[in-house]
Design an enzyme around this catalytic site. Structure first.
Site, mmCIF file in Angstrom:
data_model
loop_
_atom_site.group_PDB
_atom_site.id
_atom_site.type_symbol
_atom_site.label_atom_id
_atom_site.label_comp_id
_atom_site.label_asym_id
_atom_site.label_seq_id
_atom_site.Cartn_x
_atom_site.Cartn_y
_atom_site.Cartn_z
ATOM 1 N N LYS A 36 0.802 -1.238 0.000
ATOM 2 C CA LYS A 36 0.000 0.000 0.000
ATOM 3 C C LYS A 36 0.828 1.278 0.000
ATOM 4 C CE LYS A 36 -0.819 0.215 4.981
ATOM 5 N NZ LYS A 36 -1.654 -0.371 6.024
ATOM 6 N N ARG A 131 -9.111 -0.074 16.070
ATOM 7 C CA ARG A 131 -9.348 0.298 14.683
ATOM 8 C C ARG A 131 -10.347 -0.743 14.201
ATOM 9 N NH1 ARG A 131 -4.900 1.039 9.946
ATOM 10 N NH2 ARG A 131 -5.588 -1.068 9.482
HETATM 11 C C1 LIG Z 1 -1.080 -1.342 6.623
HETATM 12 C C2 LIG Z 1 -1.583 -2.633 7.087
HETATM 13 C C3 LIG Z 1 -0.696 -3.704 7.248
HETATM 14 C C4 LIG Z 1 0.800 -3.562 7.037
HETATM 15 O O1 LIG Z 1 1.327 -2.747 8.039
HETATM 16 P P1 LIG Z 1 2.901 -2.519 8.181
HETATM 17 O O2 LIG Z 1 3.057 -1.859 9.495
HETATM 18 O O3 LIG Z 1 3.304 -1.690 7.033
HETATM 19 O O4 LIG Z 1 3.533 -3.848 8.142
HETATM 20 C C5 LIG Z 1 -1.217 -4.922 7.630
HETATM 21 N N1 LIG Z 1 -2.536 -5.086 7.845
HETATM 22 C C6 LIG Z 1 -3.423 -4.085 7.702
HETATM 23 C C7 LIG Z 1 -4.873 -4.342 7.954
HETATM 24 C C8 LIG Z 1 -2.973 -2.821 7.321
HETATM 25 O O5 LIG Z 1 -3.850 -1.830 7.182
#
Ligand SMILES: *Cc1c(COP(=O)(O)O)cnc(C)c1O
Length: 360
Positions: A36, A131
């Site tokens: 992302k 969240r």
């Molecule tokens: C962004 C995200 C991740 C990855 O997070 P990092 O800290 O970049 O490893 C994993 N799961 C969800 C649901 C996320 O939104």
């Protein structure tokens, strides 16, 4: 060369992906590589896959579609709960999605039936970070309702910690998730293929815990791309923390007073930082700002120090006057990286032996 620009060292990302994949697979944990922060860059996605990572995850369906168009034929997981308005696109391009609302799962079921596909669902459980997530007490009902949806396969459960409130994924949380998985398996007489323990903040736990319990998957973005764990932003041993460099150009360089004068009110981007009066000092402006990146997420090379950013300007302090037209290289954090990748004003290039080549 064009400025501002983001230089990406694909070899360093490859090393990070391969190293983490080796360490975690020894502990029975697969990685979903989260793209992302890269705006669905096909080159970066391919680099993760070359590093041995088996599946990719994305928060935006648009980025998954970009990767599909680049002919990256891997299993994709949509890691943000799907919007009802996008369910057709989700079942078309993502094999799996993370979900918390039965209403959405029912819409996915309808869309999957129409497209003659099976869509996999991972139910996210709320373990205290506040969240996304189904409260543990409601999980049984959502599992039962999900199992009734046609063309939907309950692939597993997962949790996400440390994103909103900084709640750490420790052994207690991972045990709780594991017990929930076992409880669902026993009461619904099924086997969950995936128990996804979280994001990069779960790395330390995963590499050091006595037992990884039922956790067999982590969704990793920051740890692969930036080589850091997000809880304390500590570098992870053996990984590169400088795969990305953000370069900006100097457009003003003057000796100026460090204390503003006049009647001081709010600045363009909210409250002013309190200023220390250091007398006259070298103040440099670079042509990069909030429209290009997150100025608060940039680390400057010492002794340069970031003072402030506005929409198009970054103001830094240095010991000496920096020449007009010269370039300064910054290390972006995750937020600065994601914004730079998304900004049309920032060129993206990959470092290669032959110099730098544009990313598609
Ligand atoms: C962004 C995200 C991740 C990855 O997070 P990092 O800290 O970049 O490893 C994993 N799961 C969800 C649901 C996320 O939104």
């Amino acid at each position: 060369m064009n400025a501002p620009r983001l230089e990406v060292d694909l070899d360093k990302i490859h090393h990070n992906a391969r190293t983490l994949n080796e360490r975690l697979s020894k502990r029975g944990i697969s990685i979903t590589g989260i793209t992302k922060a890269t705006l669905g860059s096909p080159e970066i996605a391919r680099t993760l896959l070359r590093g041995g990572i088996g599946g990719l995850g994305e928060s935006r369906i648009e980025n998954i579609e970009t990767l599909h168009r680049a002919r990256i034929a891997k299993r994709f997981t949509l890691i943000r709960s799907p919007m009802v308005s996008q369910v057709e696109r989700v079942v078309e391009s993502a094999r799996t999605s993370l979900n918390t609302e039965i209403e959405v799962i029912r819409e996915l079921s309808t869309a999957a039936k129409k497209a003659s596909r099976t869509h996999e669902v991972i139910l996210m459980v709320e373990l205290g970070d506040l969240r996304e997530g189904i409260l543990p007490g409601d999980l049984d009902d959502v599992v039962r309702d999900t199992l009734e949806c046609s063309n939907i396969k309950l692939q597993g459960i997962g949790t996400n910690l440390a994103c909103r409130s900084g709640v750490a994924p420790d052994s207690a949380k991972m045990q709780e998730l594991s017990r929930l998985a076992e409880r669902i398996e026993a009461s619904h007489n099924l086997k969950l293929a995936v128990v996804s323990g979280g994001n990069s903040s779960a790395i330390e736990w995963a590499l050091s815990a006595e037992s990884t319990e039922r956790i067999n998957n982590l969704r990793l973005g920051e740890s692969i791309l930036l080589g850091r764990e997000p809880l304390q932003r500590k570098p992870i041993e053996g990984l590169h923390t400088d795969a990305f460099t953000l370069i900006a150009e100097v457009i003003e360089s003057k000796m100026k007073p460090t204390k503003p004068w006049g009647d001081v009110a709010e600045a363009a981007f909210g409250q002013q930082q309190p200023v220390v009066d250091r007398g006259n000092a070298a103040q440099t402006i670079l042509a990069i700002g909030h429209q290009d990146t997150d100025p608060d997420g940039l680390s400057a090379p010492a002794p340069i120090e970031v003072l402030a950013g506005s929409s198009d300007h970054l103001i830094v302090h240095s010991d000496e006057i920096l020449p007009i037209g010269s370039e300064i290289s910054f290390q972006p954090n995750y937020s600065a990286l994601a914004r730079a990748m998304s900004s049309p004003f920032v060129s993206k290039v990959a470092k290669a032996r032959s110099g730098v080549i544009p990313l598609s």
